[in-house]
Scaffold this motif. Structure first.
Motif, short mmCIF file in Angstrom:
data_model
loop_
_atom_site.label_atom_id
_atom_site.label_comp_id
_atom_site.label_asym_id
_atom_site.label_seq_id
_atom_site.Cartn_x
_atom_site.Cartn_y
_atom_site.Cartn_z
N ASP A 35 0.83 -1.21 0.00
CA ASP A 35 0.00 0.00 0.00
C ASP A 35 0.87 1.26 0.00
OD1 ASP A 35 -2.36 -1.35 -0.12
OD2 ASP A 35 -2.93 -1.01 1.97
N LEU A 36 1.95 1.24 0.75
CA LEU A 36 2.86 2.39 0.75
C LEU A 36 3.53 2.54 -0.61
CD1 LEU A 36 4.25 4.73 2.19
CD2 LEU A 36 5.94 3.10 3.08
N ALA A 37 3.90 1.41 -1.23
CA ALA A 37 4.48 1.46 -2.58
C ALA A 37 3.51 2.09 -3.57
CB ALA A 37 4.87 0.06 -3.04
N VAL A 38 2.24 1.72 -3.47
CA VAL A 38 1.23 2.29 -4.36
C VAL A 38 1.12 3.80 -4.16
CG1 VAL A 38 -1.25 2.35 -4.87
CG2 VAL A 38 -0.09 0.15 -4.56
N ALA A 39 1.05 4.24 -2.91
CA ALA A 39 0.93 5.67 -2.63
C ALA A 39 2.16 6.43 -3.12
CB ALA A 39 0.75 5.89 -1.12
N LEU A 40 3.35 5.84 -2.95
CA LEU A 40 4.57 6.50 -3.41
C LEU A 40 4.62 6.58 -4.93
CD1 LEU A 40 7.12 4.87 -0.95
CD2 LEU A 40 6.51 7.30 -1.03
N HIS A 41 4.15 5.54 -5.61
CA HIS A 41 4.11 5.57 -7.07
C HIS A 41 3.12 6.62 -7.57
CE1 HIS A 41 6.57 1.96 -6.99
NE2 HIS A 41 6.63 1.99 -8.31
N GLU A 42 1.98 6.74 -6.90
CA GLU A 42 1.03 7.78 -7.27
C GLU A 42 1.67 9.16 -7.19
OE1 GLU A 42 -3.19 5.73 -5.78
OE2 GLU A 42 -2.19 7.24 -4.55
N LEU A 43 2.37 9.40 -6.10
CA LEU A 43 2.99 10.71 -5.90
C LEU A 43 4.14 10.95 -6.88
CD1 LEU A 43 2.92 10.75 -2.01
CD2 LEU A 43 1.57 12.20 -3.53
N CYS A 44 4.92 9.91 -7.16
CA CYS A 44 5.98 10.06 -8.16
C CYS A 44 5.38 10.41 -9.52
CB CYS A 44 6.80 8.77 -8.27
SG CYS A 44 7.99 8.52 -6.91
N GLY A 45 4.25 9.77 -9.84
CA GLY A 45 3.58 10.08 -11.09
C GLY A 45 3.11 11.52 -11.15
N GLU A 46 2.55 12.00 -10.05
CA GLU A 46 2.07 13.38 -9.99
C GLU A 46 3.21 14.38 -10.13
OE1 GLU A 46 -0.05 13.78 -6.34
OE2 GLU A 46 -1.64 12.35 -6.90
N ARG A 47 4.38 14.02 -9.65
CA ARG A 47 5.50 14.96 -9.66
C ARG A 47 6.46 14.74 -10.84
NH1 ARG A 47 3.07 14.63 -5.34
NH2 ARG A 47 3.17 16.01 -3.54
N GLY A 48 6.14 13.78 -11.70
CA GLY A 48 6.97 13.55 -12.87
C GLY A 48 8.27 12.84 -12.59
N ALA A 49 8.35 12.11 -11.47
CA ALA A 49 9.53 11.32 -11.14
C ALA A 49 9.41 9.92 -11.73
CB ALA A 49 9.71 11.25 -9.63
N ILE A 50 10.52 9.17 -11.71
CA ILE A 50 10.57 7.86 -12.36
C ILE A 50 10.91 6.81 -11.30
CG2 ILE A 50 11.59 6.53 -14.24
CD1 ILE A 50 12.64 9.37 -15.24
N PRO A 51 9.91 6.08 -10.78
CA PRO A 51 10.17 5.13 -9.69
C PRO A 51 10.50 3.72 -10.18
CG PRO A 51 7.81 5.34 -10.01
CD PRO A 51 8.47 6.24 -11.04
N VAL A 52 11.31 3.03 -9.38
CA VAL A 52 11.57 1.60 -9.54
C VAL A 52 11.37 0.97 -8.17
CG1 VAL A 52 13.28 -0.18 -10.01
CG2 VAL A 52 13.18 1.86 -11.46
N TRP A 53 10.51 -0.04 -8.09
CA TRP A 53 10.26 -0.71 -6.81
C TRP A 53 11.10 -1.99 -6.74
CZ3 TRP A 53 5.03 -3.44 -5.22
CH2 TRP A 53 5.16 -3.92 -3.93
#
Length: 374
Positions: A35-53
């Protein structure tokens, strides 16, 4: 999803690591923290960052370390990833906190030596280490799952600007000091120099929760004895009632009521593991009980902690030698009674109360008295 998870993610992204557009972000979490990974990915998407889990598994780590012996190569491919990364977000929260308890300590020590360059690379970037509340950690803390969730969410959602201001006075005093003396009970009387080193104010950036000020002792200056009366968990095992004696900065005698063999292995990891790399003062009074989780326990108000092993680069002055080690193991002393912290011979904290808290309280009383007279 619990709304506190989203709030936690926002604190990490905006306060702790300041994610910006185009940032390459590594998110290392156990599967229990999806759930925390999902929330972090949402925020990375909103801010234009590129996440890798990267999913971290203590079971997988145990399997590798139990079968890998005592010879390991540095994982260059992992280091290459870290070199290309701008920010790291790491959360603890596995299902079984004792999963690695049967890994031979010598295997752990060998692996930590091998991955030291990788860890150094990560520490050179923006990073945040935090906690996701799971039933395993709740059980270790002796709490119900719900109570532990409340404990974690409360601890990570402080007013961090206010916490920074509260801690700033201690930062200033340590930066101006040359010698520190720690006295607690009959068994702790330790002195060391901090001359030329820097004190950092931890208010929820690299660690979340934050709530400490910390620096590095001059490596060869530590003298005396210390009794760590608060237990710790390391490598899935308890270490309890640790006593260390120092001469010329090095541990010359050690024992523990529980886990002494593991303590010995830690101290024998390398030369730097027998020296102190960090001195910290816990100042987060929202954390008021031991949970066997050093991320929280070292921040408790009315405590100090010392770490055998590596010193953080940011705390070591240009003219001082940095203690280097593959280890960094924090151990805690309760300073709530029969104790004091002295800086250059002047008491700055006694029985858990800082002198600047007393000064502030006295000033408030005077203001109230003056107001009543008018």
């Amino acid at each position: 999803m619990d709304p506190r998870i989203r709030e936690h993610a926002e604190t990490i992204v905006d306060h702790s690591v300041d994610i910006q557009e185009g940032d390459r972000v590594v998110i290392q979490l156990p599967s229990e923290a999806e759930d925390l990974a999902v929330a972090l990915h949402e925020l990375c998407g909103e801010r234009g960052a590129i996440p890798v889990w990267i999913a971290h598994s203590e079971r997988a780590s145990r399997a590798y370390l139990r079968n890998g012996g005592t010879e390991y190569e540095t994982p260059d491919h992992q280091q290459a990833l870290y070199e290309e990364t701008d920010a790291f977000i790491i959360a603890r929260g596995g299902a079984n906190v004792t999963e690695t308890s049967d890994v031979p300590p010598e295997n752990n020590a060998a692996y930590r030596r091998a991955v030291k360059p990788v860890q150094e690379e990560r520490l050179s970037k923006r990073w945040c280490l935090t906690q996701f509340p799971t039933s395993g950690h709740a059980q270790l803390a002796g709490m119900s799952t719900e109570a532990y969730q409340n404990f974690v969410w409360d601890a990570v959602s402080l007013d961090w600007d206010a916490q920074r201001e509260f801690q700033a006075e201690m930062v200033d005093r340590l930066d101006e000091a040359s010698e520190v003396r720690i006295v607690a009970g009959d068994e702790t009387d330790l002195t060391f120099s901090v001359e030329g080193n820097e004190t950092l104010n931890d208010y929820g950036e690299k660690n979340l929760p934050g709530g400490e000020v910390f620096t590095a002792p001059v490596a060869d200056s530590v003298e005396g004895s210390v009794y760590f009366d608060i237990p710790l968990y390391r490598q899935g095992r308890e270490i309890k009632d640790v006593r260390l004696t120092f001469e010329n900065g090095e541990v010359v005698d050690h024992n523990a009521a529980v886990g002494e063999d593991l303590l010995t292995e830690i101290l024998e990891t390398d030369d730097g593991a027998r020296r102190i790399g960090e001195f910290g003062v816990g100042m987060n009074r929202a954390i008021d009980q031991v949970t066997y989780n050093m991320l929280f326990d070292e921040k408790m108000g009315d405590t100090i902690h010392l770490a055998v092993g590596s010193a953080y680069k940011e705390t070591v002055g240009e003219d001082n030698e940095r203690n280097e080690s593959a280890e960094h193991v924090d151990m805690i002393v309760d300073m709530s009674q029969d104790s004091k912290i002295e800086l250059d011979g002047e008491v700055v904290q006694e029985d858990g109360t800082f002198v600047f808290e007393e000064d502030e309280a006295a000033g408030s009383e005077k203001d109230e008295a003056a107001a009543s007279e008018t």
